[in-house]
Design an enzyme around this catalytic site. Structure first.
Site, PDB file in Angstrom:
ATOM      1  N   GLY A 126      56.458 -47.816  44.409  1.00 52.75           N
ATOM      2  CA  GLY A 126      56.436 -48.539  43.142  1.00 52.75           C
ATOM      3  C   GLY A 126      56.895 -49.968  43.311  1.00 52.75           C
ATOM      4  O   GLY A 126      57.510 -50.314  44.315  1.00 52.75           O
TER       5      GLY A 126
ATOM      6  N   PRO B 116      58.981 -53.459  43.053  1.00 48.34           N
ATOM      7  CA  PRO B 116      60.425 -53.661  43.195  1.00 48.34           C
ATOM      8  C   PRO B 116      61.123 -53.599  41.844  1.00 48.34           C
ATOM      9  O   PRO B 116      60.589 -54.097  40.852  1.00 48.34           O
ATOM     10  CB  PRO B 116      60.552 -55.063  43.785  1.00 48.34           C
ATOM     11  CG  PRO B 116      59.200 -55.513  44.137  1.00 48.34           C
ATOM     12  CD  PRO B 116      58.205 -54.595  43.549  1.00 48.34           C
TER      13      PRO B 116
ATOM     14  N   THR C 141      61.864 -50.946  40.022  1.00 45.18           N
ATOM     15  CA  THR C 141      61.521 -49.884  39.090  1.00 45.18           C
ATOM     16  C   THR C 141      62.476 -48.700  39.191  1.00 45.18           C
ATOM     17  O   THR C 141      62.292 -47.707  38.501  1.00 45.18           O
ATOM     18  CB  THR C 141      60.086 -49.388  39.326  1.00 45.18           C
ATOM     19  OG1 THR C 141      59.878 -49.271  40.724  1.00 45.18           O
ATOM     20  CG2 THR C 141      59.090 -50.339  38.730  1.00 45.18           C
TER      21      THR C 141
ATOM     22  N   LYS D 155      63.650 -47.112  42.302  1.00 45.05           N
ATOM     23  CA  LYS D 155      63.442 -46.156  43.394  1.00 45.05           C
ATOM     24  C   LYS D 155      64.767 -45.798  44.063  1.00 45.05           C
ATOM     25  O   LYS D 155      65.083 -44.624  44.260  1.00 45.05           O
ATOM     26  CB  LYS D 155      62.462 -46.738  44.419  1.00 45.05           C
ATOM     27  CG  LYS D 155      61.110 -47.045  43.840  1.00 45.05           C
ATOM     28  CD  LYS D 155      60.152 -47.591  44.866  1.00 45.05           C
ATOM     29  CE  LYS D 155      60.547 -48.951  45.415  1.00 45.05           C
ATOM     30  NZ  LYS D 155      60.485 -50.017  44.407  1.00 45.05           N
TER      31      LYS D 155
ATOM     32  N   GLU E 226      49.007 -78.302  27.147  1.00 42.91           N
ATOM     33  CA  GLU E 226      49.455 -76.982  26.700  1.00 42.91           C
ATOM     34  C   GLU E 226      48.721 -76.555  25.441  1.00 42.91           C
ATOM     35  O   GLU E 226      48.342 -75.388  25.300  1.00 42.91           O
ATOM     36  CB  GLU E 226      50.971 -76.979  26.456  1.00 42.91           C
ATOM     37  CG  GLU E 226      51.806 -77.259  27.720  1.00 42.91           C
ATOM     38  CD  GLU E 226      51.480 -76.356  28.888  1.00 42.91           C
ATOM     39  OE1 GLU E 226      50.999 -75.233  28.671  1.00 42.91           O
ATOM     40  OE2 GLU E 226      51.689 -76.782  30.039  1.00 42.91           O
TER      41      GLU E 226
ATOM     42  N   HIS F 275      45.487 -74.991  26.428  1.00 37.08           N
ATOM     43  CA  HIS F 275      45.590 -73.577  26.816  1.00 37.08           C
ATOM     44  C   HIS F 275      45.624 -72.687  25.586  1.00 37.08           C
ATOM     45  O   HIS F 275      44.891 -71.706  25.489  1.00 37.08           O
ATOM     46  CB  HIS F 275      46.899 -73.339  27.595  1.00 37.08           C
ATOM     47  CG  HIS F 275      46.869 -73.806  29.009  1.00 37.08           C
ATOM     48  ND1 HIS F 275      45.903 -73.428  29.898  1.00 37.08           N
ATOM     49  CD2 HIS F 275      47.724 -74.602  29.714  1.00 37.08           C
ATOM     50  CE1 HIS F 275      46.147 -73.979  31.079  1.00 37.08           C
ATOM     51  NE2 HIS F 275      47.248 -74.703  30.995  1.00 37.08           N
TER      52      HIS F 275
ATOM     53  N   ASP G  45      46.760 -74.177  37.569  1.00 38.61           N
ATOM     54  CA  ASP G  45      45.817 -73.408  36.769  1.00 38.61           C
ATOM     55  C   ASP G  45      44.524 -73.199  37.546  1.00 38.61           C
ATOM     56  O   ASP G  45      43.981 -72.095  37.588  1.00 38.61           O
ATOM     57  CB  ASP G  45      45.475 -74.165  35.472  1.00 38.61           C
ATOM     58  CG  ASP G  45      46.690 -74.391  34.602  1.00 38.61           C
ATOM     59  OD1 ASP G  45      47.633 -73.598  34.703  1.00 38.61           O
ATOM     60  OD2 ASP G  45      46.679 -75.370  33.830  1.00 38.61           O
TER      61      ASP G  45
HETATM   62  P1  ADP Z   1      64.073 -50.475  43.492  1.00 35.69           P
HETATM   63  O1  ADP Z   1      64.806 -49.730  44.535  1.00 35.69           O
HETATM   64  O2  ADP Z   1      62.902 -49.739  42.934  1.00 35.69           O
HETATM   65  O3  ADP Z   1      63.688 -51.865  43.887  1.00 35.69           O
HETATM   66  P2  ADP Z   1      66.542 -50.219  42.136  1.00 35.69           P
HETATM   67  O4  ADP Z   1      66.660 -48.753  42.105  1.00 35.69           O
HETATM   68  O5  ADP Z   1      67.324 -50.925  43.163  1.00 35.69           O
HETATM   69  O6  ADP Z   1      65.028 -50.656  42.249  1.00 35.69           O
HETATM   70  O7  ADP Z   1      66.886 -50.763  40.686  1.00 35.69           O
HETATM   71  C1  ADP Z   1      67.631 -51.920  40.500  1.00 35.69           C
HETATM   72  C2  ADP Z   1      68.460 -51.807  39.256  1.00 35.69           C
HETATM   73  O8  ADP Z   1      67.645 -51.767  38.097  1.00 35.69           O
HETATM   74  C3  ADP Z   1      69.265 -50.539  39.202  1.00 35.69           C
HETATM   75  O9  ADP Z   1      70.499 -50.728  39.808  1.00 35.69           O
HETATM   76  C4  ADP Z   1      69.404 -50.273  37.722  1.00 35.69           C
HETATM   77  O10 ADP Z   1      70.511 -50.933  37.204  1.00 35.69           O
HETATM   78  C5  ADP Z   1      68.167 -50.893  37.140  1.00 35.69           C
HETATM   79  N1  ADP Z   1      67.172 -49.863  36.849  1.00 35.69           N
HETATM   80  C6  ADP Z   1      65.953 -49.753  37.420  1.00 35.69           C
HETATM   81  N2  ADP Z   1      65.279 -48.725  36.914  1.00 35.69           N
HETATM   82  C7  ADP Z   1      66.071 -48.139  36.004  1.00 35.69           C
HETATM   83  C8  ADP Z   1      65.932 -47.017  35.132  1.00 35.69           C
HETATM   84  N3  ADP Z   1      64.824 -46.275  35.111  1.00 35.69           N
HETATM   85  N4  ADP Z   1      66.977 -46.719  34.327  1.00 35.69           N
HETATM   86  C9  ADP Z   1      68.101 -47.442  34.351  1.00 35.69           C
HETATM   87  N5  ADP Z   1      68.287 -48.500  35.137  1.00 35.69           N
HETATM   88  C10 ADP Z   1      67.289 -48.876  35.958  1.00 35.69           C
HETATM   89 ZN    ZN Z   2      48.295 -75.587  32.594  1.00 36.90          ZN
END
Ligand code: ADP
Ligand code: ZN
Ligand code: MG
Length: 643
Positions: free
Chosen positions: A217, A219, A221, A223, A440, A443, A515
């Site tokens: 996924g 960055p 999200t 993981k 702007e 756009h 652009d």
């Molecule tokens: P990844 O490893 O996917 O890059 P992380 O797990 O390191 O992302 O997430 C970074 C921070 O974002 C986490 O420490 C948390 O605070 C926040 N975060 C991300 N996803 C969630 C989620 N589903 N619920 C709560 N906090 C989240």
């Molecule tokens: Zn522009």
């Protein structure tokens, strides 16, 4: 935290110990040569010649002399070290013998010793200490210098790094409830938790517990968070390492780290091994460019060997995370390795609301804050973005001396997170201001007349972030299909800036270069990658990800002829020109609107999405008081025209 603490401790002890030892040995040196009674040799000899000494003892090897004088108390002892024992004996023995002969009942008591082991030690000690210090320092320096060379001594060091990153299950205090919004992902991972907790249940039925799970996924999200939560839920130790830790300058380190990691994991099973950013080591093999590749290949091979090496029911589960599953070596994805893949997507509206709730904990929110609304405004945000957003909002509220975070704080924080900080101090010349305003406005107005385009959220001529000019900010739609029409529509709003300059000011500026670049990329992809052009048809000429990685695309040979290449170029140009002239006709047709928006921008510097809607519909910023403000505007317009 923990790692830093223990390492700091070690180096602190080191830095304190060395000076202490140095000072100690210097002290010993000086103590040894020091004459405790500050007498010189002739004075001491004179004491004997004047028959003042009643009692003495001489160490024949070290020359240490202790003596008592007439009138000294029981406990007084005088010390002196004679420079030469034989001279000293020559100098005093006659006097002592004469005296003892003359005074048989009051003789001088004397004793000659042969070198005591104590003083031998004392003389050698400083030399010893110095030698030890130098050896220790030498070894220490060597270790530091070679801290990345994969030799045997060093492996312990490198291993220490893995070890220190390891957390036991108790330390992973994350639970599934800390991860908001990823319900499907959590459901899949819940199975892993059960494997770790009740392994026997599965082995009894002959089921093979998966060895590896790949989290895929974008960055941020969540993981890493999910992997920690699995360990936390199962109460299992969590051994984590980042893929980039494996990759070192020296060949062989990565492989030995992999070995160490799995050795440790087997000892701690059931446990979770988490490999973050696995794409750093797990890229396609055999795409040689540069020396670093050998290392990567060795590391990857070792990883594969280790994953095959432990039995499927040994209780070690490897979780890896990546945002580039496309570059992974296919061997990693084979069954028996990372045979499960879980995609962690950006959260939807409900997910965002849940995540916001998690991160709003401990932050007092004002009564006007509705996290549902915030979730609506933050399409495309990841969990990490949302966390950052709440933090920025809290910082803003503090700066504004508020007790609670208001909705406005969150809105301002959103634009800060998305677009960067406003550069209010930026000074424009009148001409540049006008140019930016028309650009702007171009756009925004162009996008307004394109069906299905994302609505305008804010237009501003105050620069933000890296860009020098202003910006037009759209609210993205929840669902983005990326259809051909969507892309063509995007082109029109992108060209809006350049076209507005040309139409209104009869000149064009460099402000549109970004652009145009983005537009060109989109069109090229349409033709070459998605097969969307009329002339070339549904053929993919280039499926690459546009990035040279590890030599895979280096020296890439186009799999089409020169003629096709020329056709691609002309097709790209054709689509670009079409979109440009379409934009031109839109802005010419609605020139009054363009002018209205641009002039409003020059006055106000910033227009919200709502105000823009009103301007386009009613010719005024507010819905009410239509007449008054149009008059005002037209008046001012004539003024600027006259001036
Ligand atoms: P990844 O490893 O996917 O890059 P992380 O797990 O390191 O992302 O997430 C970074 C921070 O974002 C986490 O420490 C948390 O605070 C926040 N975060 C991300 N996803 C969630 C989620 N589903 N619920 C709560 N906090 C989240
Ligand atoms: Zn522009
Ligand atoms: Mg991560």
């Amino acid at each position: 935290m923990r790692k830093n603490m223990s390492q700091n401790w070690k180096s602190a002890i080191f830095y304190i110990l060395i000076p202490l030892l140095l000072i100690g040995s210097i002290f010993l040196f000086s103590a040894q040569s020091k004459n405790t009674t500050a007498k010189n040799y002739s004075e001491v000899v004179n004491l004997f010649r004047n028959n003042q000494v009643t009692q003495y003892e001489l160490d024949l090897s070290s020359g240490n002399l202790t003596y008592k004088l007439v009138g000294d108390g029981e406990n007084t002892v005088n010390r002196y070290t004679v420079p030469s024992v034989s001279y000293f004996l020559d100098d005093i023995s006659d006097y002592v013998n004469d005296y003892n002969d003359a005074n048989p009942d009051n003789q001088i008591v004397y004793n000659y010793k042969k070198g005591s082991s104590n003083s031998w030690w004392m003389s050698m000690l400083p030399t010893f200490i110095f030698t030890i210090i130098i050896i220790v320092m030498f070894v220490w320096l060597m270790r530091r210098m070679s801290s990345s060379i994969g030799n045997e001594t060093n492996r312990t060091l490198g291993f220490g790094r893995i070890k220190s990153k390891t957390q036991s299950g108790e330390d992973s205090d994350k639970k599934f409830e800390d991860v908001a919004g990823c319900d499907e992902e959590k459901a899949e991972l819940a199975e892993l938790v059960d494997f770790l907790k009740n392994g026997e249940k599965y082995t009894q039925l002959g089921a093979r517990i998966p060895k590896g799970v790949l989290l895929v996924g974008p960055p941020g999200t969540g993981k890493t968070l999910l992997a920690k939560a699995v360990a936390g839920e199962a109460g299992a130790p969590f051994l984590s390492i980042s893929g980039s830790d494996f990759v070192e300058m020296y060949v062989g380190v990565g492989a030995s780290r992999v070995r160490d990691l799995f050795e440790q994991a087997k000892k701690k099973s059931p446990c979770i091994v988490f490999i973050d950013e696995i794409d750093a080591v797990g890229r396609h093999r055999g795409t040689g460019m540069g020396g670093g590749n050998d290392e990567r290949e060795q590391t990857l091979n070792q990883l594969l060997v280790e994953m095959d090496g432990f039995g499927s029911n040994s209780g070690v589960i490897v979780i890896a995370a990546t945002n580039r599953p496309d570059v992974l070596d296919p061997a990693l994805l084979r069954p028996g390795r990372f045979d499960r893949q879980i995609t962690v997507n950006r959260p939807d509206k409900q997910g965002r609301e849940d995540i916001l709730k998690v991160h709003a904990k401990g932050k007092p929110l004002g009564p006007d804050v509705d996290l549902k609304e915030v979730a609506k405004d933050t399409i495309g945000f990841t969990g990490a973005d949302l966390e950052n957003l709440m933090n920025e909002a809290a910082l803003l509220a503090v700066r504004r001396n508020k007790k609670a975070i208001s909705y406005q704080d969150i809105v301002d924080a959103t634009s800060r997170v998305e677009l960067g900080t406003e550069k209010k101090s930026h000074k424009y010349s009148e001409k540049a201001k006008k140019l930016t305003a028309y650009h702007e406005a171009g756009h925004a107005v162009a996008s307004y007349y394109v069906e299905g385009h994302d609505p305008v959220r804010e237009i501003s001529i105050v620069p933000r972030g890296l860009g020098a000019g202003g910006y037009t900010w759209y609210t993205p739609q929840e669902e983005n299909y990326n259809s051909r029409n969507d892309m063509l529509n995007d082109l029109i709003s992108m060209f809006g800036g350049r076209v507005a300059e040309a139409v209104a000011l009869d000149d064009i500026s460099t402000g549109a270069s970004n652009d145009l670049q983005r537009a060109t990329e989109i069109v090229r992809d349409m033709v070459v990658k998605y097969g969307m052009s009329d002339d070339l048809g549904p053929v993919v000429y280039d499926s690459g990800n546009g990035e040279v990685f590890l030599g895979k695309d280096y020296g890439h040979v186009n799999n089409y002829s020169e003629q096709t290449s020329a056709r691609i170029d002309s097709e790209v140009e054709k689509i670009m020109r079409e979109a440009y002239s379409k934009t031109m006709s839109i802005l010419k047709e609605h020139y009054d609107k363009l002018e209205l928006v641009a002039e409003t921008l020059i006055k106000k510097e910033k227009i919200s999405g709502e105000e823009f809607e009103n301007l386009m519909k009613n010719g005024t910023l507010e819905v009410e008081a239509v007449e008054a403000s149009t008059e005002e505007l037209t008046q001012e317009q004539t003024e600027t025209e006259n001036g």
